[in-house]
Structures are given as C-alpha cells and as structure tokens.
Motif scaffolding. Structure first.
Motif, PDB file in Angstrom:
ATOM      1  N   ALA A   9       0.819  -1.210   0.000  1.00 13.97           N
ATOM      2  CA  ALA A   9       0.000   0.000   0.000  1.00 13.97           C
ATOM      3  C   ALA A   9       0.855   1.263   0.000  1.00 13.97           C
ATOM      4  O   ALA A   9       0.496   2.261  -0.632  1.00 13.97           O
ATOM      5  CB  ALA A   9      -0.935  -0.001   1.201  1.00 13.97           C
ATOM      6  N   LEU A  10       1.990   1.226   0.680  1.00 13.29           N
ATOM      7  CA  LEU A  10       2.863   2.392   0.728  1.00 13.29           C
ATOM      8  C   LEU A  10       3.519   2.665  -0.622  1.00 13.29           C
ATOM      9  O   LEU A  10       3.674   3.809  -1.038  1.00 13.29           O
ATOM     10  CB  LEU A  10       3.947   2.206   1.802  1.00 13.29           C
ATOM     11  CG  LEU A  10       4.836   3.417   2.037  1.00 13.29           C
ATOM     12  CD1 LEU A  10       4.100   4.441   2.899  1.00 13.29           C
ATOM     13  CD2 LEU A  10       6.130   3.014   2.706  1.00 13.29           C
ATOM     14  N   VAL A  11       3.884   1.612  -1.329  1.00 12.00           N
ATOM     15  CA  VAL A  11       4.601   1.747  -2.601  1.00 12.00           C
ATOM     16  C   VAL A  11       3.646   2.010  -3.771  1.00 12.00           C
ATOM     17  O   VAL A  11       4.016   2.668  -4.742  1.00 12.00           O
ATOM     18  CB  VAL A  11       5.437   0.477  -2.851  1.00 12.00           C
ATOM     19  CG1 VAL A  11       6.074   0.483  -4.221  1.00 12.00           C
ATOM     20  CG2 VAL A  11       6.507   0.333  -1.783  1.00 12.00           C
ATOM     21  N   LEU A  12       2.429   1.527  -3.676  1.00  8.44           N
ATOM     22  CA  LEU A  12       1.485   1.599  -4.791  1.00  8.44           C
ATOM     23  C   LEU A  12       1.234   3.013  -5.323  1.00  8.44           C
ATOM     24  O   LEU A  12       1.275   3.220  -6.545  1.00  8.44           O
ATOM     25  CB  LEU A  12       0.164   0.919  -4.404  1.00  8.44           C
ATOM     26  CG  LEU A  12      -0.869   0.771  -5.509  1.00  8.44           C
ATOM     27  CD1 LEU A  12      -0.318  -0.070  -6.658  1.00  8.44           C
ATOM     28  CD2 LEU A  12      -2.150   0.155  -4.953  1.00  8.44           C
ATOM     29  N   PRO A  13       0.985   4.034  -4.484  1.00  3.42           N
ATOM     30  CA  PRO A  13       0.743   5.366  -5.049  1.00  3.42           C
ATOM     31  C   PRO A  13       1.924   5.899  -5.861  1.00  3.42           C
ATOM     32  O   PRO A  13       1.722   6.481  -6.936  1.00  3.42           O
ATOM     33  CB  PRO A  13       0.497   6.246  -3.819  1.00  3.42           C
ATOM     34  CG  PRO A  13       0.112   5.317  -2.750  1.00  3.42           C
ATOM     35  CD  PRO A  13       0.801   4.022  -3.034  1.00  3.42           C
TER      36      PRO A  13
END
Length: 191
Positions: free
Chosen positions: A91-95
C-alpha cells in the motif's frame, strides 16, 4: 478489517508522504500510534531504529515492520502478521508506482515550466517541515528518559544525540559508523 485499514492508511501515507522515508515517519507515527493505536510510542521507536539499521528505504522498512506489529498486536498469528507486513508495504509503494507511470512522460515534457517549478518550490519547505516533525516526534521520554526519572539515561542520551549530530554534520563521519558507535555507547553506558 485490520488489513483494509492497513491498506487505506499506508496508501494515504504513500500518496502524501513527500520527502522520502524520513518525511513519512511523522505521518506513519501519527496514524499507527496516535490515530489507530496499533502500537505504542516505544514500539514505534524500536521500529524506526530497526528500519534504519536494515537495508532498504526507511519508509518501506517502517511500513513493513508496522504492518507486522499492528496485526500481531491485534491478536493474529505469525502468518497473518506477515500478510499485514505485505499489505502495508504494498500500500505504501502503490501510489508512487501509479503516479510515476502516469506522470513520467508529462513530467519530462513540462519539467521546466513555471507552474511545475512553483509546485516544487512549495513542496521543498513542506519536506523540511516533515523532516523536522519526524525529529521532534522521536524526542520522547521513551528515547531520552526524563531528568526527574532517570538523569543518567537522560544526559547520556542527550550527549549521544549531540555527538552524533556533530559527528555526522561537522566531522563528516559516515552515518553507519555513527549508528554503530552510538549503539556501542548505549550498551556500555546505559546498561
């Protein structure tokens, strides 16, 4: 339920965490310690210390450890905690992944325009503010103690803080060496 909350929380942190991992630390602490109460300040401080010593970006390492600890503290087993780690990290890397794909071509084309330069001019002070907030949020009694509670630990901690700052900023000692020196001093002086 906790996995969805982990995903949403770390997605938002990844979306608004300008300035890299150190800039994200204050956002992560605000969410996992103060907002969701998934862990204590002392646990978060330990996570930051471990994240700094392990290879890789500190923001991603912190998300990985926070995801594991949050799920573990919620009463789940090790396998579910590992899934919590993966969820928070993804979730942290996705954006960043999505935004870089979408804007990479446009950024190269419009990089030198006044509007883009103005945006970056506004982001620079925000990044410095996030780094300063991360520093202040880590200056807690869990890290330094209090002069009234344990004066020995307080003054040794302050001395290590100043020595590390002077060593890295003025003497230009490698930060990895300073971490090792501080860990050794902490072992010798505080226990």
């Amino acid at each position: 339920m906790i996995f969805l909350l982990l995903f949403i929380t770390f997605f938002q942190i990844g979306l608004f965490g300008f300035g890299g991992g150190y800039g994200m630390l204050s956002l992560i602490q605000g969410e996992v310690v103060h907002h969701h109460h998934w862990m204590t300040t002392a646990q978060f401080t330990d996570i930051v210390a471990i994240s700094q010593m392990t290879p890789g970006p500190i923001g991603i390492n912190s998300a990985t450890y926070c995801g594991y600890t949050a799920v573990h503290n919620a009463g789940y087993g090790n396998m579910m905690s590992i899934l919590g780690s993966a969820t928070a990290t993804f979730a942290l890397v996705l954006p960043s992944f999505i935004l870089m794909i979408l804007i990479s071509r446009m950024f190269l084309k419009y990089m030198n325009t006044p509007a883009v330069q103005s945006v970056f001019g506004g982001l620079r002070p925000a990044v410095v503010g996030l780094l300063g907030a991360a520093t202040l949020l880590l200056m807690t009694p869990e890290n330094f103690s209090l002069p009234s509670v344990n004066p020995w630990q307080f003054w040794i901690s302050c001395g290590l803080f100043v020595a590390t700052f002077v060593g890295t900023y003025y003497v230009k000692i490698n930060p990895i060496r300073m971490i090792c020196y501080s860990a050794l001093a902490g072992l010798v002086l505080l226990y």
